[in-house]
Scaffold this motif. Structure first.
Motif, PDB file in Angstrom:
ATOM      1  N   LYS A 197       1.691   8.310   9.605  1.00 34.37           N
ATOM      2  CA  LYS A 197       0.406   8.810   9.767  1.00 34.37           C
ATOM      3  C   LYS A 197      -0.445   7.696  10.736  1.00 34.37           C
ATOM      4  CE  LYS A 197      -3.899   9.395   7.578  1.00 34.37           C
ATOM      5  NZ  LYS A 197      -4.518   9.824   6.048  1.00 34.37           N
ATOM      6  N   ALA A 223       4.236  -0.790   3.407  1.00 36.68           N
ATOM      7  CA  ALA A 223       3.890   0.575   2.985  1.00 36.68           C
ATOM      8  C   ALA A 223       4.749   1.648   2.967  1.00 36.68           C
ATOM      9  CB  ALA A 223       3.016   0.940   4.188  1.00 36.68           C
ATOM     10  N   THR A 224       4.639   2.894   2.897  1.00 34.67           N
ATOM     11  CA  THR A 224       5.370   3.551   2.766  1.00 34.67           C
ATOM     12  C   THR A 224       5.637   4.538   3.831  1.00 34.67           C
ATOM     13  OG1 THR A 224       4.133   5.525   2.520  1.00 34.67           O
ATOM     14  CG2 THR A 224       4.737   3.964   0.470  1.00 34.67           C
ATOM     15  N   ILE A 276       0.829  -1.377   0.096  1.00 35.79           N
ATOM     16  CA  ILE A 276       0.009   0.181  -0.256  1.00 35.79           C
ATOM     17  C   ILE A 276       0.992   1.250  -0.483  1.00 35.79           C
ATOM     18  CG2 ILE A 276      -0.968   1.320   1.128  1.00 35.79           C
ATOM     19  CD1 ILE A 276      -2.613  -1.851   2.702  1.00 35.79           C
ATOM     20  N   THR A 277       0.576   2.100  -0.657  1.00 33.47           N
ATOM     21  CA  THR A 277       1.881   3.435  -1.012  1.00 33.47           C
ATOM     22  C   THR A 277       1.036   4.920  -0.677  1.00 33.47           C
ATOM     23  OG1 THR A 277       1.117   3.291  -3.255  1.00 33.47           O
ATOM     24  CG2 THR A 277       2.614   1.676  -2.563  1.00 33.47           C
ATOM     25  N   SER A 278      -0.950   4.272  -1.011  1.00 36.12           N
ATOM     26  CA  SER A 278      -1.953   5.928  -0.742  1.00 36.12           C
ATOM     27  C   SER A 278      -1.829   6.153   0.572  1.00 36.12           C
ATOM     28  CB  SER A 278      -2.775   6.234  -2.166  1.00 36.12           C
ATOM     29  OG  SER A 278      -3.459   6.735  -1.539  1.00 36.12           O
ATOM     30  N   LEU A 279      -1.736   7.584   1.129  1.00 31.72           N
ATOM     31  CA  LEU A 279      -2.342   7.777   2.306  1.00 31.72           C
ATOM     32  C   LEU A 279      -3.691   7.833   2.644  1.00 31.72           C
ATOM     33  CD1 LEU A 279      -0.069  10.575   3.005  1.00 31.72           C
ATOM     34  CD2 LEU A 279      -0.039   8.690   4.477  1.00 31.72           C
ATOM     35  N   GLN A 280      -4.153   7.785   1.403  1.00 34.76           N
ATOM     36  CA  GLN A 280      -5.812   7.811   1.539  1.00 34.76           C
ATOM     37  C   GLN A 280      -6.643   6.048   1.468  1.00 34.76           C
ATOM     38  OE1 GLN A 280      -7.222  10.793   1.422  1.00 34.76           O
ATOM     39  NE2 GLN A 280      -5.470  11.692   1.730  1.00 34.76           N
ATOM     40  N   ASN A 281      -5.816   5.356   1.319  1.00 38.04           N
ATOM     41  CA  ASN A 281      -5.456   3.897   1.253  1.00 38.04           C
ATOM     42  C   ASN A 281      -7.339   4.179   2.768  1.00 38.04           C
ATOM     43  OD1 ASN A 281      -5.994   1.239   2.043  1.00 38.04           O
ATOM     44  ND2 ASN A 281      -5.108   1.503   0.142  1.00 38.04           N
ATOM     45  N   LYS A 286      -6.522   4.837   6.385  1.00 34.97           N
ATOM     46  CA  LYS A 286      -7.514   5.325   7.691  1.00 34.97           C
ATOM     47  C   LYS A 286      -7.576   4.658   8.464  1.00 34.97           C
ATOM     48  CE  LYS A 286      -9.390   8.353   3.435  1.00 34.97           C
ATOM     49  NZ  LYS A 286     -10.276   9.046   2.705  1.00 34.97           N
ATOM     50  N   ILE A 316       2.823   6.472   5.224  1.00 34.07           N
ATOM     51  CA  ILE A 316       2.174   5.829   5.829  1.00 34.07           C
ATOM     52  C   ILE A 316       2.369   5.383   7.530  1.00 34.07           C
ATOM     53  CG2 ILE A 316       0.600   3.582   6.081  1.00 34.07           C
ATOM     54  CD1 ILE A 316       0.837   3.435   3.258  1.00 34.07           C
TER      55      ILE A 316
END
Length: 284
Positions: free
Chosen positions: A103, A96-97, A6-11, A15, A100
């Motif tokens: 966050k 993950a990044t 997973i690379t998107s903070l919006q995933n 959240k 992420i």
């Protein structure tokens, strides 16, 4: 074995993980975050229900966790030798990044791994009630997460049977509390509940309830902890609540020869638990 990236903070998963930093979401989901290599390793080694391990995409799975990682699980499924046959097979591993991980973690500079763990089922009380000569710590209204974590860690260190946490105490699954336990959260039963209901059950099973008091006539070093003993410790400023204190069988005092006004609640608990351990295991 499941593994993904997973690379998107919006995933949506990201959240959901980030929301677990708040108590209301931990309570709703019955899950919490475990941060850092040591704590994740302790969770994997124990009977904790680890759902997901998230590790840094660039750094890869930390060396300390390789034994429990996807490659060993895959080898186990094929019947090949692995370093640790106890590696849990239902854990989801996600790369993950760094963004992420930052966050989702509570610390400013998090380690490159965290895990999502299911809370334990509240089934440990009966084991504590039924344990012969049980040594149990009861926490009534402690507010500092570091104090609660240290109390759990000390209870683990002395071989106590468990810890009971009353309502009004800081959240057991607060990130700072979890870190302060240094993995001991996964080593012994930690039960949450209403103390005015639970403690009479303990007394009915033969346990003696003991707390500290400045008016106590017994020193903590003269008290006998060898029978079933539930040691009650209270709020940092107010001590044990009146409702709980009314259930106490015996009160003791920790003597102080210097000029300090009092001991921190975690330190006081440590004194009592180590005296109990000395009497039980090192008196000869």
């Amino acid at each position: 074995m499941r593994e993904q990236t997973i690379t998107s903070l919006q995933n949506i998963r990201v959240k959901q993980w980030a929301q677990l930093k708040e108590r209301k979401h931990r309570n709703k989901e019955d899950r919490f975050i475990v941060e850092g290599i040591h704590l994740v390793l302790e969770a994997l080694r124990s009977d904790a229900n680890v759902e997901t391990v998230v590790y840094d995409l660039e750094a890869g799975i930390p060396q300390e966790l390789i034994t429990y990682g996807p490659s060993n699980i895959y080898n186990a499924a094929l019947g090949k030798a692995q370093d640790d046959s106890a590696a849990p097979v239902n854990v989801e591993w996600i790369a993950a990044t760094d963004a992420i991980i930052r966050k989702c973690c509570d610390t400013d500079t998090p380690q490159p791994v965290f895990a999502v763990v299911q809370k334990r089922e509240a089934d440990g009380l009966q084991a504590l009630l039924g344990a012969k000569s049980a040594l149990v710590v009861v926490v009534d209204g402690v507010q500092d997460p570091g104090n609660l974590g240290t109390i759990i860690r000390t209870a683990d260190a002395v071989g106590a049977d468990g810890v009971v946490i009353g309502k009004g105490t800081v959240d057991l699954y607060n990130a700072k509390t979890v870190r302060s336990t240094m993995g001991s959260l996964f080593h012994l039963p930690v039960v949450e509940g209403n103390l005015t209901a639970l403690l009479p059950e303990a007394k009915a099973c033969g346990a003696r309830l003991v707390s500290t008091s400045l008016q106590a006539s017994h020193s903590c070093y003269s008290y006998n902890y060898c029978a079933a003993t539930w040691i009650i410790v209270g709020n940092e400023g107010q001590g044990v609540s009146d409702a709980v204190q009314a259930l106490v069988d015996d009160t003791i005092i920790i003597p102080m020869r210097g000029q300090a006004e009092s001991l921190n609640v975690a330190m006081a608990t440590t004194v009592l638990l180590y005296e109990a351990m000395r009497q039980r295991h090192y008196s000869k």
